[in-house]
Design an enzyme around this catalytic site. Structure first.
Site, short mmCIF file in Angstrom:
data_model
loop_
_atom_site.label_atom_id
_atom_site.label_comp_id
_atom_site.label_asym_id
_atom_site.label_seq_id
_atom_site.Cartn_x
_atom_site.Cartn_y
_atom_site.Cartn_z
N CYS A 16 0.78 -1.24 0.00
CA CYS A 16 0.00 0.00 0.00
C CYS A 16 0.81 1.29 0.00
CB CYS A 16 -0.96 0.01 1.19
SG CYS A 16 -2.10 -1.37 1.24
N ARG A 32 1.32 4.05 -3.17
CA ARG A 32 0.65 5.35 -3.13
C ARG A 32 1.64 6.50 -3.15
NH1 ARG A 32 -4.74 3.92 -1.09
NH2 ARG A 32 -4.69 1.65 -1.19
N HIS A 65 -2.87 6.46 4.09
CA HIS A 65 -1.77 5.54 4.41
C HIS A 65 -0.39 6.10 4.09
CE1 HIS A 65 -1.08 0.94 5.11
NE2 HIS A 65 -0.41 1.72 5.97
N SER A 100 -5.21 1.45 6.27
CA SER A 100 -6.07 0.35 5.81
C SER A 100 -7.20 0.10 6.79
CB SER A 100 -5.24 -0.93 5.65
OG SER A 100 -4.24 -0.77 4.66
N HIS A 119 -9.71 -4.47 -0.03
CA HIS A 119 -8.94 -4.86 1.14
C HIS A 119 -9.86 -5.50 2.17
CE1 HIS A 119 -6.06 -4.59 4.42
NE2 HIS A 119 -5.15 -4.08 3.61
N ASP A 144 -3.62 -0.46 -6.34
CA ASP A 144 -2.37 -0.18 -5.63
C ASP A 144 -1.44 -1.38 -5.60
OD1 ASP A 144 -3.75 -1.74 -3.74
OD2 ASP A 144 -3.00 -0.58 -2.04
N ASN A 145 -1.98 -2.58 -5.75
CA ASN A 145 -1.18 -3.82 -5.83
C ASN A 145 -2.14 -4.97 -6.08
OD1 ASN A 145 -0.89 -3.03 -2.48
ND2 ASN A 145 -2.05 -4.86 -3.02
N LYS A 201 0.22 -10.20 -3.91
CA LYS A 201 0.61 -9.06 -3.09
C LYS A 201 1.89 -9.36 -2.30
CE LYS A 201 -1.17 -6.14 0.68
NZ LYS A 201 -2.35 -5.82 1.52
#
Length: 487
Positions: free
Chosen positions: A88, A92, A143, A166, A211, A262-263, A293
């Site tokens: 994360c 970002r 985050h 998160s 998430h 983001d992933n 991830k």
């Protein structure tokens, strides 16, 4: 996830206000002047490349993303687009600065008790656009530091409403806790709120979907339709559709919407994790562990991506240009006619020709930073060059069921040809001429970038210190925290 729906409904309300303000000012101003575009970045969390219905093969399974599929049909689907990192915070930070973690200092995630965040020496996309006359707003997960000067409204955003990290951190359930019988604790992470006005605008919507913990409020989970994850995916898609509809109803000819992730999916969460599609990382999974991830296998960083701008981005188009979240920063600044600070070095490219003119002029190479599965955080030990991908280190994240794979160093590097081996199963024979040529080029590019970073006077260092007093407060007597007390 109910909190996410609430935030996104507010995002839609904010967007309507932004668009009304934009259109009103344009009508009142000089109609002959060139209008600068509005930008909407939508960033999904832990989403798999195969979660996008438009990325699936015909008849593979029913699509849970009809709104995104329509946006792809009316815009451009980017099939070889990658998150800048496989976790994360680093992803970002790279998106907002256009710089790798080894430059911007953010190489792994910040914690609930982190005293710092994205280094203050870094300049964000929001700051630059704000200085260039844009109104900047953010909704959702930040985050990148939640204390004092590290919060979004101190990093270029005029308006912020969201969660500091998160949705499984702080005053919330543990990841995937007792799903679906125990909803995620809400309000959970503290809601932060500030608002001003301006125009044109950047709206950054950082979704908590996909998430864990997942608890879709808008759709009832049905096992036959994919259960909780599929219902959450449909809910996320509906939120994206609501944002697109609000934009279309107001100023669609002057608004670029860019959806990405983001992933890749958090594989250890089993049925609560998404699909990597054909990018299975078979070399690794055959030796144990997961390949999504936190890893530098394709499933960890290849993410579903759609760009949409009626009349500008060619409709119903697909691009296989090699692009990254690092490219969002220079592309938006170029479209806005705003220059980035000249006192630092950047890692992204301007993808305007790809988005607007259908050219396949993407990155010649991409570097995928270590994101927790192996090696030192942030080190650039996996390199993409055209259709080839070279690993100087491999490792696995925890898989569903708990298996893990051991870290392995590769010198010379292990190289795959992704054009015929999307699953990264069989590396090239090191004795072949193809391998030798790729190996030499990869080594030159890697040495050049590492030297460039080593001599970069603008490299920042993040403060990863933690202190219990830095965590946002949580009242344990509140019913939202009940799940932690269940025996």
């Amino acid at each position: 996830m109910a909190g996410s729906v609430f935030l996104l409904l507010l995002a839609g309300t904010l967007l309507c206000g932004l668009l009304f303000h934009t259109v009103s000012q344009n009508e009142a101003g000089d109609r002959t002047r060139t209008r600068r575009p509005n930008f909407i970045i939508i960033l999904a969390d832990d989403i798999g490349w195969g979660d996008l219905g438009a990325n699936q093969q015909a008849g593979q399974r029913s699509s849970q993303t009809p709104h995104l599929d329509l946006m792809a049909q009316q815009g451009m689907r980017l099939t070889d687009f990658h998150s800048p990192a496989s976790t994360c915070s680093p992803s970002r930070a790279a998106l907002l600065t256009g710089r790798h973690g080894l430059r911007n200092g953010v190489t792994h995630n910040f914690a609930v008790g982190s005293v710092g965040g994205l280094p203050l020496s870094e300049t964000t996309l929001a700051e630059i656009l704000h200085q260039g006359g844009y109104y900047t707003a953010m909704i959702g997960k930040w985050h990148l530091g939640h204390n004092g000067p590290y919060s979004p409204t101190n990093r270029g955003f005029d308006y912020y409403l969201g969660i500091p990290y998160s949705n499984d951190m702080g005053c919330t359930d543990l990841p995937g806790y007792d799903l679906p019988s125990c909803p995620p604790c809400y309000p959970g992470p503290q809601i932060l709120h500030n608002r001003e006005r301006g125009q044109p605008f950047l709206l950054y919507v950082a979704l908590a979907h996909m998430h864990v913990p997942l608890y879709p409020a808008s759709y009832a989970p049905h096992p036959s339709e994919g259960g909780v994850y599929a219902a959450s995916l449909r809910e996320m898609d509906g939120l994206v559709g609501a944002i697109k509809n609000a934009s279309d109803a107001s100023d669609k000819e002057n608004t670029l919407i860019w959806f990405t992730g983001d992933n890749g999916p958090w594989e250890q969460k089993c049925q609560y994790a998404g699909s990597v599609g054909p990018f299975l990382g078979k070399w690794q999974t055959s030796r144990g562990g997961g390949s999504a991830k936190r890893t530098t296998w394709e499933g960890g960083h290849r993410v579903p991506t759609v760009s949409y701008w009626p009349g500008r981005v060619p409709a119903n188009s697909t691009s296989s240009a090699l692009l990254s979240g690092l490219d969002i920063f220079p592309t938006l600044l170029s479209l806005a006619g705003v220059n980035p600070p000249s006192d630092r070095r950047y890692d992204g490219i301007d993808a305007t020709d790809v988005l607007l003119h259908g050219k396949e002029t993407g990155n010649e190479f991409l570097f995928h930073p270590n994101s927790g599965a192996a090696g030192k955080y942030g080190d650039l030990q996996t390199v993409r060059l055209g259709r080839h991908k070279a690993f100087y280190i491999t490792g696995a994240a925890e898989a569903c069921g708990g298996s893990t794979g051991r870290q392995e160093l590769h010198d010379p590097p292990m190289i795959f040809d992704l054009s015929g081996d999307k699953g990264e199963e069989t590396p090239l024979d090191p004795t072949t001429e193809e391998y030798k040529e790729v190996d030499e080029r990869v080594r030159r590019w890697r040495e050049a970038l590492l030297y460039d970073i080593a001599t970069d006077q603008s490299v920042s260092t993040a403060d990863y210190a933690t202190d219990q007093s830095a965590a946002p407060c949580c009242d344990p007597r509140h019913t939202a925290c009940r799940c932690h007390t269940l025996g």
